[in-house]
Design an enzyme around this catalytic site. Sequence first.
Site, mmCIF file in Angstrom:
data_model
loop_
_atom_site.group_PDB
_atom_site.id
_atom_site.type_symbol
_atom_site.label_atom_id
_atom_site.label_comp_id
_atom_site.label_asym_id
_atom_site.label_seq_id
_atom_site.Cartn_x
_atom_site.Cartn_y
_atom_site.Cartn_z
ATOM 1 N N HIS A 295 -9.896 -14.938 33.906
ATOM 2 C CA HIS A 295 -10.271 -14.955 32.490
ATOM 3 C C HIS A 295 -11.540 -15.738 32.239
ATOM 4 O O HIS A 295 -12.405 -15.331 31.484
ATOM 5 C CB HIS A 295 -9.146 -15.541 31.650
ATOM 6 C CG HIS A 295 -8.259 -14.485 31.109
ATOM 7 N ND1 HIS A 295 -8.749 -13.468 30.322
ATOM 8 C CD2 HIS A 295 -6.952 -14.242 31.254
ATOM 9 C CE1 HIS A 295 -7.763 -12.663 30.004
ATOM 10 N NE2 HIS A 295 -6.653 -13.105 30.580
ATOM 11 N N ARG B 192 -13.993 7.212 34.754
ATOM 12 C CA ARG B 192 -12.729 7.203 35.503
ATOM 13 C C ARG B 192 -11.607 7.481 34.502
ATOM 14 O O ARG B 192 -11.315 6.630 33.663
ATOM 15 C CB ARG B 192 -12.495 5.843 36.152
ATOM 16 C CG ARG B 192 -13.434 5.507 37.309
ATOM 17 C CD ARG B 192 -13.025 4.182 37.936
ATOM 18 N NE ARG B 192 -13.665 3.951 39.225
ATOM 19 C CZ ARG B 192 -14.721 3.166 39.399
ATOM 20 N NH1 ARG B 192 -15.271 2.536 38.383
ATOM 21 N NH2 ARG B 192 -15.231 3.010 40.614
ATOM 22 N N ARG C 18 -14.691 12.492 35.579
ATOM 23 C CA ARG C 18 -14.033 12.747 36.859
ATOM 24 C C ARG C 18 -12.582 13.113 36.606
ATOM 25 O O ARG C 18 -11.885 12.422 35.855
ATOM 26 C CB ARG C 18 -14.106 11.490 37.737
ATOM 27 C CG ARG C 18 -13.371 11.669 39.062
ATOM 28 C CD ARG C 18 -13.572 10.500 39.972
ATOM 29 N NE ARG C 18 -12.765 9.354 39.578
ATOM 30 C CZ ARG C 18 -12.777 8.188 40.233
ATOM 31 N NH1 ARG C 18 -13.569 8.019 41.274
ATOM 32 N NH2 ARG C 18 -12.019 7.193 39.831
ATOM 33 N N GLU D 91 -17.193 11.300 48.993
ATOM 34 C CA GLU D 91 -16.631 9.989 49.349
ATOM 35 C C GLU D 91 -15.771 10.072 50.600
ATOM 36 O O GLU D 91 -15.168 9.102 51.017
ATOM 37 C CB GLU D 91 -15.848 9.396 48.175
ATOM 38 C CG GLU D 91 -14.829 10.312 47.544
ATOM 39 C CD GLU D 91 -14.164 9.705 46.300
ATOM 40 O OE1 GLU D 91 -14.193 8.482 46.117
ATOM 41 O OE2 GLU D 91 -13.602 10.491 45.511
ATOM 42 N N ASP E 79 -15.337 4.461 48.610
ATOM 43 C CA ASP E 79 -14.467 5.124 49.584
ATOM 44 C C ASP E 79 -15.236 5.591 50.813
ATOM 45 O O ASP E 79 -14.745 5.491 51.933
ATOM 46 C CB ASP E 79 -13.742 6.307 48.931
ATOM 47 C CG ASP E 79 -12.541 5.834 48.130
ATOM 48 O OD1 ASP E 79 -11.783 4.986 48.653
ATOM 49 O OD2 ASP E 79 -12.356 6.292 46.996
ATOM 50 N N ARG F 48 -10.895 -1.040 52.014
ATOM 51 C CA ARG F 48 -11.726 -1.728 51.028
ATOM 52 C C ARG F 48 -10.985 -2.848 50.293
ATOM 53 O O ARG F 48 -11.580 -3.639 49.577
ATOM 54 C CB ARG F 48 -12.313 -0.722 50.019
ATOM 55 C CG ARG F 48 -11.292 -0.036 49.147
ATOM 56 C CD ARG F 48 -11.889 1.167 48.415
ATOM 57 N NE ARG F 48 -12.038 0.942 46.983
ATOM 58 C CZ ARG F 48 -12.253 1.905 46.089
ATOM 59 N NH1 ARG F 48 -12.387 3.162 46.475
ATOM 60 N NH2 ARG F 48 -12.372 1.632 44.834
ATOM 61 N N CYS G 192 -22.141 6.830 42.443
ATOM 62 C CA CYS G 192 -21.360 6.080 41.454
ATOM 63 C C CYS G 192 -20.487 5.010 42.097
ATOM 64 O O CYS G 192 -19.691 4.371 41.427
ATOM 65 C CB CYS G 192 -20.513 7.022 40.603
ATOM 66 S SG CYS G 192 -19.375 8.014 41.566
#
Length: 576
Positions: free
Chosen positions: A188, A296, A332, A431, A455, A465, A502
């Site tokens: 935060h 997304r 996407r 990807e 990816d 990842r 992207c």
Amino acid sequence: MLKGVAASPGIAIGKVHVVKSHQININTEVIAQDDTDAQIKRFDEAIAASKLQIMQIKEKAEKELGTDEARIFDAHFMVLEDPVFLDEVKAKIKTELITADNAVSHVVNNYVDIFSNMDDEYMKERAADVKDVGDRIIKNLLGIPTESFFFSEEVIIIARDLTPSDTAQMNKDKVLAFATDMGGRTSHTAIMARSLEIPAVVGLVNATDKVQDGDIAIVDGNKGIVYINPDETILKEYEKLKQDYLEYRKNLRELKDLTAETRDKLRTVELAANIGTPRDVKGALENGAEGVGLYRTEFLYMDRDELPTEEEQYKAYREVIEKMAPRPIIIRTLDIGGDKKLPYLDMPEELNPFLGWRAIRMCLDRPEILKTQLRAILRASVYGKAKIMYPMVSGLEEIRRANAVLKEAKEELKAEGIPFDENIEVGIMVEIPSAAVIADILAKEVDFFSIGTNDLIQYTLAVDRMNEHISHLYEPLHPAVLRLIKNVIDASHRAGKWTGMCGEMAGDTWATAILLGMGLDEFSMSASSIPQVKNIIRTLTYEKAKQIAQEALSMDNPEDIRNMVKREMEAINLPM
Ligand code: PEP
Ligand code: MG
């Protein structure tokens, strides 16, 4: 000098205010049977008091930070109203004969444990929300006053950790920087500092033990360093660094409405933003995004009990398309699976979920899900410029099958007399290494490519990842990765198509010159990275970028590539 994690850029010099953490002494005694009702009454009163406080803080936060930032308090409110939570505490008081503060402490700690042990970085950080509410209830139960965050002079705040309710109560015009013992880049404190555009260093471990109110500190949010009572030399040096940095940010702000054109005017690329919800459009526009290179859509499908309807999706897509118009929006299609599961979809337990039933694979097995989404995108497409992008494509057949579903969706809409953009562009994410290798074959079937390096790197190098133990092997500048990227760009250009990127690499300033020189057409990234990438592109000549790309492609290891990029950037006054 203390070293931590650079959480929000910038440099601040000033007086310290230490946020003391109050000693909370929970009463762990066993209570008498006939005292349980009194304890439950105490608990109810503390909940009511906490609600009132949160409501007041939320109002203040809305004024100071805007509606979006204030939304975190809705999460707090939900905890205070959650019947499962409330009943659990009351049941504990009754069955275990413990005090209200002890019961709250047990129940909250249990939730915090569950959240902190989740793999998802975001969920881990949400443990902080639950803890924040829990502490508030307990303080109200024990009559501990909450810290005053009203400052009469400018201060650097040093704390164990800062909770959303702490930061929301501050008069921000007096806050120069944050430095905390705890936290990571997604905590935060970090998120708040970035949205306030003040420097922050987190994860300092024991800074609060080493300072007192009134000490002088330097917070270097670029390097992740904090100095306490620095000597004259360091102070002088930092006064200068601070001025330079302010000048640099000022210059970046002036780039907002300029194009990403090289200094010799021989090449212009598009700089776009990645977004997850319509709320992100504001930040995209403020940072000068020329479009959305990746929307997304997973968030529309998450945190709910059933698939979103066509109407719900249509509304979200239309909102983004309209707000960004006439700029292009690449939507996407559902990229679920891997680490993102939907409880209502009955997804299998898999040994290797990242190599499993996910994204376009799942959508082709459940074409009705894909078709609903495509219909929603098509319907929204008349309100601006939308494009469709399929994720996780590994070969030709998947594109053809997805396009067959798209054709059906178009025919249905036509028959129903519903308008849509007949010429909507359709592209794929590159990807998966197989797609990058056969880019020449796939280019014939699409309008564009967008390289998903997040990816692509993990699959090419076989480096998970999400796994922190091998994160040092996750190398965007690995020669294998660079060759694949080059192959994709060249294949698309030979077929008269364009290629964007992207994945995070598009906003990585180490890669900007190389990607520009390789001929990448569009860079899509977190909105806040756009100004610095634009600055590099506008400072370079296209000739120089091409030479840097060629040199990088001829090198056999990432370290040499980084040294070369550093040298070249410093030569044009852009220190790395
Ligand atoms: C990528 O893989 O690079 C990408 C942009 O997609 P995500 O991060 O959503 O997997
Ligand atoms: Mg991906």
